[in-house]
Motif scaffolding. Structure first.
Motif, mmCIF file in Angstrom:
data_model
loop_
_atom_site.group_PDB
_atom_site.id
_atom_site.type_symbol
_atom_site.label_atom_id
_atom_site.label_comp_id
_atom_site.label_asym_id
_atom_site.label_seq_id
_atom_site.Cartn_x
_atom_site.Cartn_y
_atom_site.Cartn_z
ATOM 1 N N PRO A 251 20.114 21.075 -5.049
ATOM 2 C CA PRO A 251 21.183 20.115 -5.337
ATOM 3 C C PRO A 251 22.180 19.982 -4.197
ATOM 4 C CG PRO A 251 21.610 22.171 -6.480
ATOM 5 C CD PRO A 251 20.282 22.323 -5.791
ATOM 6 N N CYS A 252 22.424 18.752 -3.772
ATOM 7 C CA CYS A 252 23.422 18.479 -2.736
ATOM 8 C C CYS A 252 24.803 18.518 -3.380
ATOM 9 C CB CYS A 252 23.178 17.105 -2.116
ATOM 10 S SG CYS A 252 24.458 16.615 -0.925
ATOM 11 N N ARG A 253 25.720 19.259 -2.762
ATOM 12 C CA ARG A 253 27.064 19.404 -3.321
ATOM 13 C C ARG A 253 28.005 18.281 -2.883
ATOM 14 N NH1 ARG A 253 23.687 23.496 -3.793
ATOM 15 N NH2 ARG A 253 24.303 25.066 -5.314
ATOM 16 N N LEU B 104 25.889 15.160 -5.301
ATOM 17 C CA LEU B 104 25.636 15.786 -6.600
ATOM 18 C C LEU B 104 24.343 15.295 -7.246
ATOM 19 C CD1 LEU B 104 29.241 16.141 -8.117
ATOM 20 C CD2 LEU B 104 28.017 17.635 -6.520
ATOM 21 N N ARG B 105 23.320 15.097 -6.363
ATOM 22 C CA ARG B 105 21.967 14.764 -6.804
ATOM 23 C C ARG B 105 21.009 15.764 -6.187
ATOM 24 N NH1 ARG B 105 23.370 8.834 -5.636
ATOM 25 N NH2 ARG B 105 22.854 9.461 -3.534
ATOM 26 N N GLN B 106 19.816 15.854 -6.751
ATOM 27 C CA GLN B 106 18.777 16.684 -6.162
ATOM 28 C C GLN B 106 18.329 16.032 -4.848
ATOM 29 O OE1 GLN B 106 17.738 19.670 -7.191
ATOM 30 N NE2 GLN B 106 18.987 19.621 -9.030
ATOM 31 N N ILE B 107 18.134 16.833 -3.829
ATOM 32 C CA ILE B 107 17.636 16.317 -2.556
ATOM 33 C C ILE B 107 16.142 16.056 -2.735
ATOM 34 C CG2 ILE B 107 17.356 16.785 -0.086
ATOM 35 C CD1 ILE B 107 19.790 18.774 -0.444
ATOM 36 N N PRO B 108 15.676 14.825 -2.494
ATOM 37 C CA PRO B 108 14.280 14.481 -2.753
ATOM 38 C C PRO B 108 13.293 15.341 -1.964
ATOM 39 C CG PRO B 108 15.575 12.496 -2.403
ATOM 40 C CD PRO B 108 16.449 13.667 -2.025
ATOM 41 N N GLU B 109 12.149 15.550 -2.541
ATOM 42 C CA GLU B 109 11.082 16.331 -1.904
ATOM 43 C C GLU B 109 10.755 15.751 -0.530
ATOM 44 O OE1 GLU B 109 6.498 17.818 -2.744
ATOM 45 O OE2 GLU B 109 7.524 16.568 -4.222
#
Length: 154
Positions: free
Chosen positions: A38-40, A43-48
């Protein structure tokens, strides 16, 4: 009423440009596996497969016994800071989170810390903010204690 506060853009841009982390080291670069990164800032998951930064973060201006430092992830490329009224993506991907209140002196307010199921985060934040001695709240991973975001009153 409260708002979820992501890391400040000016601090994140400095880190994305190779600036030092809380330990004075340059952030490490890695590829996201698409889960649990998760990017702080957004506030989303960093894509694969996307570049990400791994660094030490201390969400306090000064060091003191309660100034926890730990690892966080950031998107390696510029991303937009989270600004929303809904619960951000990174606070919906785990079954629970550690939530605790802090005073104006940046010390934990004992009795506020609780591992809280994801669907009860808003209610727990309201409960903690009902205490007049709580200035702000941190949300952390319940499993690894990693900082996720700050919560402020509005």
């Amino acid at each position: 009423m409260f708002k979820i506060t992501a890391l400040p853009t000016q601090d994140v841009r400095r880190l994305q440009a190779g600036g030092p982390d809380a330990y004075g080291a340059a952030p490490e670069r890695a590829l996201s596996d698409g889960a649990g990164n998760p990017c702080r800032h957004c506030l989303r998951q960093i894509p694969e497969g996307r570049d990400m930064l791994i660094l030490a973060h201390r969400p306090f201006l000064e060091t003191h016994p309660y100034a926890e430092t730990g690892p966080i992830f950031l998107c390696a490329d510029p991303c937009d800071q989270f600004r929303g009224d809904d619960m951000p993506e990174i606070l919906t991907s785990s079954p629970d989170y550690l939530i605790k209140g802090y005073g104006t002196n940046d010390r934990i307010i004992y009795g506020t810390g609780a591992v809280t199921p994801t669907d009860q985060i808003s209610a727990k934040i309201d409960e903690i903010f009902a205490r007049p001695d709580v200035a702000y709240i941190h949300i952390r991973s319940a499993r690894n204690n990693c900082y996720q975001a700050r919560v402020d009153r509005v």
